[in-house]
Design a protein around this motif. Structure first.
Motif, PDB file in Angstrom:
ATOM      1  N   PRO A   1       0.796  -1.230   0.000  1.00  0.00           N
ATOM      2  CA  PRO A   1       0.000   0.000   0.000  1.00  0.00           C
ATOM      3  C   PRO A   1       0.828   1.280   0.000  1.00  0.00           C
ATOM      4  O   PRO A   1       0.288   2.353  -0.262  1.00  0.00           O
ATOM      5  N   PHE A   2       2.127   1.171   0.303  1.00  0.00           N
ATOM      6  CA  PHE A   2       2.971   2.357   0.396  1.00  0.00           C
ATOM      7  C   PHE A   2       3.810   2.578  -0.862  1.00  0.00           C
ATOM      8  O   PHE A   2       4.661   3.470  -0.887  1.00  0.00           O
ATOM      9  N   THR A   3       3.592   1.757  -1.888  1.00  0.00           N
ATOM     10  CA  THR A   3       4.364   1.854  -3.119  1.00  0.00           C
ATOM     11  C   THR A   3       3.437   2.109  -4.307  1.00  0.00           C
ATOM     12  O   THR A   3       2.204   2.100  -4.179  1.00  0.00           O
TER      13      THR A   3
ATOM     14  N   GLY B   1     -10.103   7.313  -4.102  1.00  0.00           N
ATOM     15  CA  GLY B   1      -8.743   7.730  -4.407  1.00  0.00           C
ATOM     16  C   GLY B   1      -7.716   7.202  -3.427  1.00  0.00           C
ATOM     17  O   GLY B   1      -6.529   7.521  -3.526  1.00  0.00           O
ATOM     18  N   ALA B   2      -8.158   6.391  -2.461  1.00  0.00           N
ATOM     19  CA  ALA B   2      -7.249   5.795  -1.477  1.00  0.00           C
ATOM     20  C   ALA B   2      -6.897   4.369  -1.908  1.00  0.00           C
ATOM     21  O   ALA B   2      -7.454   3.834  -2.880  1.00  0.00           O
ATOM     22  N   VAL B   3      -5.973   3.767  -1.192  1.00  0.00           N
ATOM     23  CA  VAL B   3      -5.598   2.384  -1.488  1.00  0.00           C
ATOM     24  C   VAL B   3      -6.809   1.487  -1.280  1.00  0.00           C
ATOM     25  O   VAL B   3      -7.525   1.604  -0.276  1.00  0.00           O
TER      26      VAL B   3
ATOM     27  N   TRP C   1      -4.776  -3.437   0.830  1.00  0.00           N
ATOM     28  CA  TRP C   1      -5.209  -3.846   2.166  1.00  0.00           C
ATOM     29  C   TRP C   1      -6.178  -5.015   2.068  1.00  0.00           C
ATOM     30  O   TRP C   1      -7.151  -4.960   1.309  1.00  0.00           O
ATOM     31  N   ALA C   2      -5.921  -6.079   2.835  1.00  0.00           N
ATOM     32  CA  ALA C   2      -6.838  -7.216   2.845  1.00  0.00           C
ATOM     33  C   ALA C   2      -8.123  -6.859   3.578  1.00  0.00           C
ATOM     34  O   ALA C   2      -9.217  -7.242   3.177  1.00  0.00           O
ATOM     35  N   PHE C   3      -7.995  -6.105   4.670  1.00  0.00           N
ATOM     36  CA  PHE C   3      -9.160  -5.639   5.430  1.00  0.00           C
ATOM     37  C   PHE C   3      -8.738  -4.461   6.286  1.00  0.00           C
ATOM     38  O   PHE C   3      -7.544  -4.236   6.534  1.00  0.00           O
TER      39      PHE C   3
END
Length: 331
Positions: free
Chosen positions: A211-213, A223-225, A236-238
């Motif tokens: 999520p940070f790459t 617009g978020a991961v 993110w899985a959850f």
């Protein structure tokens, strides 16, 4: 605190049993005069473990944020590898630990050198000390509560020393086979959590996609991961932060026991699940089958009775032995 207490108790009891076997054997063969040399080696092992902990703790402060995550992730992976190796080593070598330690002492005494006895004490304790240091350091980095984790470890070590002394004195008996089986299973779960934490650190450092790459899938609406199946495999899985406060008691208990955090990446979940399934399966497979052992022992006893009329009146070999001899075949 509870998780680190159990780790300190298990690793401390392993070290206490090893030291008890060495001390009891030297006294039994009338060589108590060399005990100071062995204690010197044990002291060096403890000092090395503390030094490694100090370097890991204070050395991380001088690193840049990205380097901290990278070093922390790599050290956590090393801790997982070492703990995994020690779990299976105890399953295999624990059955002959007493004979192996006594054989090493015999060789050291035959050589007659000062450093041979120091090395025996050092090597016998250093493994548990370094493993405990690395695992506790990784847990502290993951939980973010160093005082409680260290307090729990100290309490566990203190209990282990007392129990080890009572075992050596014959004042208490402990089913070591069952103890190491249960704590070994617990360590598998703890190591899986440390592995998940290592994956997160490496993702934050950019060493692994996440999520940070730039590899992170983005939710077109927010617009978020992305979160959930749409985020597989680098999102993110959850995210249960709304239901379970990341800084709350429930999150702390779940993280300490299961390695669960309210928000985890897919790579974390996959690594955690694979470790539990694969390592857990091999661990369960390596556990002794008590019923089969009892059955084979009964058959052997019946055969011996049939061949020797006086065999039934023989005194059990364990009735007069040192309590620490129960280490053989119990881990």
């Amino acid at each position: 605190m509870f998780a680190s207490l159990l780790i300190g108790l298990r690793e401390g009891l392993e070290a206490a049993l090893v030291v008890g076997i060495l001390v009891a054997y030297l006294k039994r063969i009338g060589r108590a005069d060399v005990l100071p040399r062995m204690w010197a080696g044990i002291g060096l092992a403890v000092a090395l473990s503390l030094a490694i902990g100090a370097v890991l703790t204070f050395g991380a402060y001088s690193l840049a944020p990205g380097a901290q995550e990278l070093i922390g992730g790599l050290m956590s992976l090393f801790a997982v590898a070492m703990v995994t190796w020690m779990i299976f080593w105890m399953q295999k070598a624990g059955r002959t630990m007493k004979a192996t330690l006594e054989g090493g002492l015999d060789r050291a005494l035959a050589q007659g050198g000062l450093w041979a006895l120091v090395a025996i004490g050092f090597v016998s304790v250093a493994r548990e000390g370094i493993e405990t240091t690395l695992l506790l350091w990784s847990m502290v980095q993951s939980f973010g509560s160093a005082p409680l984790a260290l307090l729990g470890a100290l309490i566990g070590l203190a209990i282990a020393i007392v129990v080890g002394w009572l075992l050596a004195r014959g004042a208490v008996r402990l089913d070591l086979r069952r103890f190491f089986a249960w704590t070994g299973g617990f360590l598998v779960i703890v190591a899986a959590g440390v592995l998940a934490y290592a994956i997160m650190d490496l993702q934050e450092a950019g060493a692994l996609p996440g999520p940070f790459t730039a590899a992170a899938p983005i939710d077109p609406e927010t617009g978020a991961v992305a979160i959930g199946l749409a985020a597989f495999p680098f999102g993110w899985a959850f995210d249960l932060s709304g239901a379970i406060a990341p800084d709350g008691t429930a999150a702390a208990i779940l993280q300490a026991t299961l390695g669960f955090t309210p928000r985890m990446t897919w790579l974390q979940v996959i690594a955690w699940a694979l470790y539990i399934v694969i390592v857990g399966a091999f661990f369960l497979r390596g556990l002794p089958r008590r019923r089969g052992a009892k059955g084979s022992d009964a058959a052997a006893a019946a055969s011996a009775s049939a061949q020797s009329p006086n065999a039934s009146g023989a005194e059990p070999a364990s009735s007069t032995g040192n309590p620490l001899t129960t280490t053989e075949g119990t881990a």
